[in-house]
Scaffold this active site. Structure first.
Site, PDB file in Angstrom:
ATOM      1  N   GLY A   1      43.236  51.533  43.851  1.00 50.07           N
ATOM      2  CA  GLY A   1      43.687  52.913  43.719  1.00 50.07           C
ATOM      3  C   GLY A   1      43.722  53.317  42.259  1.00 50.07           C
ATOM      4  N   SER A   2      44.048  52.401  41.402  1.00 52.29           N
ATOM      5  CA  SER A   2      44.071  52.684  39.960  1.00 52.29           C
ATOM      6  C   SER A   2      42.670  53.022  39.475  1.00 52.29           C
ATOM      7  CB  SER A   2      44.611  51.482  39.189  1.00 52.29           C
ATOM      8  OG  SER A   2      45.926  51.188  39.621  1.00 52.29           O
TER       9      SER A   2
ATOM     10  N   ASP B   1      49.844  56.830  48.005  1.00 54.38           N
ATOM     11  CA  ASP B   1      50.953  56.511  48.891  1.00 54.38           C
ATOM     12  C   ASP B   1      51.043  57.471  50.060  1.00 54.38           C
ATOM     13  OD1 ASP B   1      53.174  55.737  46.103  1.00 54.38           O
ATOM     14  OD2 ASP B   1      51.646  54.539  47.110  1.00 54.38           O
TER      15      ASP B   1
ATOM     16  N   SER C   1      44.762  54.335  47.751  1.00 53.09           N
ATOM     17  CA  SER C   1      44.855  52.913  47.460  1.00 53.09           C
ATOM     18  C   SER C   1      44.888  52.123  48.755  1.00 53.09           C
ATOM     19  CB  SER C   1      46.137  52.621  46.674  1.00 53.09           C
ATOM     20  OG  SER C   1      46.293  51.227  46.521  1.00 53.09           O
TER      21      SER C   1
ATOM     22  N   HIS D   1      50.000  49.272  51.058  1.00 50.23           N
ATOM     23  CA  HIS D   1      49.723  50.654  51.438  1.00 50.23           C
ATOM     24  C   HIS D   1      49.420  50.840  52.906  1.00 50.23           C
ATOM     25  CE1 HIS D   1      49.872  52.349  47.351  1.00 50.23           C
ATOM     26  NE2 HIS D   1      49.543  51.124  47.009  1.00 50.23           N
TER      27      HIS D   1
ATOM     28  N   ASN E   1      31.966  49.455  36.083  1.00 52.95           N
ATOM     29  CA  ASN E   1      31.613  48.958  37.409  1.00 52.95           C
ATOM     30  C   ASN E   1      32.903  48.780  38.177  1.00 52.95           C
ATOM     31  OD1 ASN E   1      30.855  47.753  39.747  1.00 52.95           O
ATOM     32  ND2 ASN E   1      29.864  45.981  38.810  1.00 52.95           N
TER      33      ASN E   1
END
Lengths: 442, 250
Positions: free
Chosen positions: A87-88, A195, A216, A221, A289
Site C-alpha cells: 500500500g505504501s 484501510d 493495501s 487489511h 520497480n
C-alpha cells in the site's frame, strides 16, 4: 491430462490435505490465547493458488497478476487497477503520477502543496515529501477521525494543488464537501483507501471518487496478498503514468516475457534518443520497480472471492464492539460513521475522555497484559515523529484534535477472525479495568 | 490503457473484401475485457500455455467491434508472412489467443462537444468503427459531437462496415462522411455519404480547409505513407501537434 498436469493436480490435492492438518482451528482459551487486532483469514484455496503459482515458477508478475488486476478493477467498478508490492508503494505511485509530464501544465511541481492530515499513516505523507512537495496538515474530527473539511477550504493557498487523504480506519470522509472543494479549486484528489476497501459512500465504493485511489493488502487489511497493494484509477492519462512509474519508469508496457506489445518497438522517436531506439528501454518517467509477484497475486485472486464476506464480518464485529462500549460512554468517545456512509471498518477506534479516571496507555497496557492486542492511531501526530522534525510543511491549525488522537485514542480489531467469544472476553476485561479505576478514583 | 487480459477465442465469422482484406469475428471463451474504441489487440495463431508466462509471436490489430459486443472483430490485410499465415489458417471454428486491450489511440471523452476529423486509409478505418458505433449506441443520451470521417479506399467494394456508416449518417445529427476512392467511376450507392471524391486519394489540405476548425482534432489511421503525408500536410496548415493524433505500426 499430461504427466506434469497430473502431478500438478496431485500436488494441489496434497496442499489441501496439508492445510487441513497444519491450520486446524485452535479453540480460544480466554486469558491464555491472544486476541489479535488483525490477521490473515484463509483456507486451503489460497494455499493451493500460491502453490500453483510457484509451480509455474514465473518469478515476476504474470497470469495471476493480470487476473487479479482485472477482477479488482471490476469489483470496484474502476477502469484500471495496478498491483504493486505494498500500500505504501501504491501511495508512492499515485502521488508520483501527479507529477507526470503526460499531464502537461497540470502536473504537480516541486514546491506545490498537498493537503493531508498528520493523524494518519506515514506513507500517506511520505510520497508528498519525496516528490519535493509541501504537505499542508489539516486537523481531524473527533469520533470520525477524518479530515476536518471546514479547515480544508481555509487551508488552500496559491500553490495548493492536491488533496491526499485516507478514509480513516475504513470510515469514509465527507466526500460531498470534499468533492465540492476539489472541483472549485481544480485540485487533484487521491483517496488513500488502504484501510477502507469495501467502504461505501452514498452507496458507492470509496476509491471511485478521486482521480486515483490506493489500497493495501498487507495481512492486517481487508484482504491480503502478503505484501501487496494496488493503485486504481479511471483516468487514462493517470493510468499510463501510474503503470510507467511502477515499471521502472519505462514507456514500454510489455508484460514480463513479452516483446513489442505496442507494435512499434523500433520505430519511435523519444527524447533525444536515436530514432528507432528499442522501446523496451525508453524511460518516460523517473520510476521504480514496485511490481508484485504472481505468488502474491495468486493469493489475492482467492482472497478477492472472500472479500464480500470479510466486509460483512467486519461490520458485524464493529457493531458488537459499539454495543459493548455504549455502557462506558462516560469514559470513551465512541466512533461515528460519516453521514451517508457504510464503512467496512478496519478497526474499532476509541478515544479516552479527558475526564476519565485513567489514561489511554494505562488501558492499553492492561489489555496487553491480558494478551489483548490494541494499536495506537498509527503515527499519532506525525509532526512529532523523529523522522519529520526537519521537513518543510505548513500547518492549517494547531492540530489540537490530532494531538488528542496521539495521546488518547487507540483501536481494537474488527477483522473477520475475531469471534463473538473473543469480543466478549475483551469487553469483560475492559469492564474489569474500568471498575478498578472507577473505584480507585473515588 | 486498461488492464489487458489473455483469452482464447474461436473464429465465428470471416468476411472477405477482396485484395487480401478480411474481417474476422472472434468469440472469446471468457468475457471481453473492457476496452475503449481505438484500442488494439494482439492475436496469435499459436497455442498459449498460461502457466508458462511466455507469449508467442503475434500481431497487433485495431479492435473493430463495439465495447458492448460479446465478440471481438478485427480487420486485416495480407501484407507479410504472419498475415499470410492468417489467411491460410483462419477458418470458422479455429482457436486463437487474444491479448487486449492496448493502445492510446483513443478519442477522449466520447461524449464531448469538441469536433473531430477522422482520416482513414483502407483498413485504417478499423479503429474508428468502435467509436462510430458507440456514438450510434449512445445517440439518445449524448449531445451531438461534430464528427467528419474521410475514408479513403482503392475501390468502393472495399468499404468496411458500410452499413454502420450509413446508419451513423442517418441517426447522428452531426456525423458525416466523405468517401475518397481511386476509382474514377465508383459503383457506389449513396450510403449516407456527404461527398464522393472519385479518382482521388485523401487530400489532407482540402480536408483541413473544408472541415477543420480552431478546436478540431485530427485522428489519422492507415498505411505509413498516408499517415506521414497527412501528418506533415496538416501540420503545414498550422495545426499543432497536440491536435494531430496518429495510429501507426511497424
Amino acid at each position: 491430462m499430461g504427466k506434469s498436469e497430473e502431478l500438478r493436480a496431485r500436488i494441489l490435492d496434497l496442499t489441501a490435505a496439508y492445510f487441513a492438518e497444519k491450520f486446524r482451528p485452535v479453540p480460544f482459551k480466554p486469558g491464555q490465547s491472544p486476541v489479535r487486532y488483525a490477521g490473515r483469514i484463509f483456507d486451503e484455496r489460497e494455499l493451493q493458488r500460491l502453490v500453483e503459482a510457484s509451480l509455474d515458477f514465473w518469478l515476476t508478475s504474470g497470469r495471476f497478476s493480470e487476473n487479479f488486476e482485472q477482477e479488482f478493477a471490476a469489483f470496484l467498478g474502476a477502469e484500471y487497477a495496478f498491483l504493486v508490492n505494498s500500500g505504501s508503494s501504491a501511495n508512492l505511485v499515485a502521488m508520483t503520477a501527479l507529477t507526470s509530464p503526460l499531464l502537461g501544465e497540470k502536473r504537480l511541481q516541486p514546491g506545490d502543496e498537498v493537503l493531508t492530515v498528520a493523524a494518519g499513516f506515514p506513507t500517506t505523507v511520505n510520497p508528498i515529501i519525496q516528490n519535493g512537495m509541501v504537505p499542508v496538515f489539516v486537523d481531524v474530527e473527533p469520533r470520525t477521525y477524518n479530515v476536518r473539511v471546514d479547515q480544508v477550504r481555509d487551508a488552500i493557498g496559491p500553490r495548493t494543488r492536491a488533496l491526499f487523504i485516507a478514509h480513516t480506519l475504513g470510515n469514509p470522509c465527507d466526500l460531498d464537501r470534499i468533492l465540492e472543494i476539489v472541483a472549485e479549486h481544480d485540485l487533484f484528489f487521491i483517496e488513500d483507501c488502504c484501510d477502507a476497501l469495501g467502504s461505501k459512500y452514498h452507496g458507492r465504493l470509496v476509491g471511485t471518487f478521486g482521480h486515483l485511489a490506493t489500497y493495501s493488502f498487507y495481512p492486517a487489511h481487508h484482504m491480503t496478498t502478503g505484501e501487496g497493494g494496488a493503485v486504481v484509477t479511471s483516468d487514462e492519462t493517470l493510468a499510463r503514468a501510474a503503470r510507467s512509474i511502477r515499471d521502472w519508469g519505462r514507456d514500454c508496457y510489455c508484460a514480463g516475457g513479452e516483446n513489442n506489445t505496442c507494435g512499434k518497438r523500433f520505430m519511435g522517436s523519444y527524447g533525444r534518443l536515436p530514432t528507432g531506439y528499442d522501446h523496451k528501454y525508453v524511460y518516460s518517467h523517473v520510476g521504480y520497480n514496485l511490481k508484485a509477484t504472481d505468488l502474491q497475486a495468486a493469493i489475492g485472486v482467492e482472497q478477492l472471492k472472500k472479500l464480500p464476506e470479510f466486509i460483512i464480518r467486519r461490520k458485524g464485529n464493529f457493531a458488537t464492539w459499539l454495543d459493548g462500549f455504549r455502557r462506558w460512554e462516560l469514559f470513551f468517545e465512541l466512533p461515528l460513521p460519516t453521514p451517508g456512509s457504510d464503512p467496512a471498518w478496519f478497526a474499532f477506534p476509541v478515544t479516552v475522555r479527558d475526564d476519565a479516571p485513567f489514561s489511554r496507555t494505562e488501558l492499553t497496557d492492561f489489555l496487553n497484559c491480558k494478551l489483548i492486542e490494541t494499536r495506537n492511531m498509527f503515527a499519532g501526530n506525525i509532526l512529532r515523529q523523529p523522522a519529520y522534525s526537519d521537513i518543510r510543511f505548513r500547518s492549517a491549525s494547531d492540530l489540537q484534535m490530532t494531538d488528542r488522537v496521539m495521546n488518547d485514542a487507540f483501536f481494537l480489531g474488527t477483522y473477520p477472525g475475531l469471534s463473538g467469544e473473543q469480543i466478549s472476553y475483551v469487553l469483560g476485561v475492559v469492564s474489569e479495568f474500568v471498575e478498578l479505576k472507577s473505584r480507585g478514583s473515588k | 490503457m486498461g488492464n489487458p487480459a489473455r483469452l482464447r477465442a474461436s473464429v465465428t465469422g470471416i468476411v472477405r473484401y477482396g485484395e487480401g482484406v478480411y474481417r474476422v469475428t472472434l468469440r472469446p471463451e471468457s468475457k471481453v475485457p473492457r476496452f475503449k474504441p481505438g484500442q488494439f489487440t494482439h492475436l496469435t495463431l499459436d497455442d498459449v500455455d498460461p502457466t508458462s508466462g511466455f507469449w508467442p509471436e503475434s500481431r497487433v490489430f485495431s479492435i473493430a467491434s463495439n465495447p458492448a459486443d460479446p465478440v471481438v472483430e478485427i480487420v486485416y490485410s495480407v501484407k507479410g508472412r504472419y498475415t499470410s499465415r492468417m489467411e491460410n489458417e483462419l477458418t470458422v471454428g479455429r482457436s486463437v489467443w487474444l491479448k487486449l486491450p492496448y493502445g492510446s489511440f483513443i478519442i477522449e471523452h466520447l461524449a464531448s462537444d469538441k469536433p473531430v476529423v477522422l482520416i482513414a486509409g483502407g483498413t485504417g478505418i478499423t479503429p474508428f468503427i468502435g467509436f462510430v458505433s458507440e456514438l450510434v449506441r449512445h445517440n439518445q443520451e449524448w449531445s451531438p459531437r461534430p464528427v467528419v470521417l474521410h475514408y479513403g479506399v482503392r475501390s468502393a467494394d472495399m468499404i468496411i462496415h458500410r452499413e454502420l456508416l450509413q446508419t451513423a449518417s442517418e441517426v447522428l445529427e452531426s456525423f458525416q462522411w466523405d468517401l475518397w476512392t481511386e476509382e474514377r467511376s465508383p459503383n457506389f450507392l449513396s450510403g449516407g455519404v456527404k461527398a464522393v471524391h472519385a479518382g482521388s486519394i485523401l487530400d489532407p489540405r482540402l480536408i483541413v480547409r473544408e472541415d477543420g476548425g480552431p478546436e478540431t482534432a485530427y485522428f489519422i489511421s492507415g498505411p505509413p505513407a498516408m499517415i506521414k503525408n497527412c501528418r506533415e500536410t496538416i501540420g503545414e496548415c498550422g495545426i499543432g501537434r497536440a491536435r494531430i493524433i496518429v495510429d501507426e505500426w511497424e
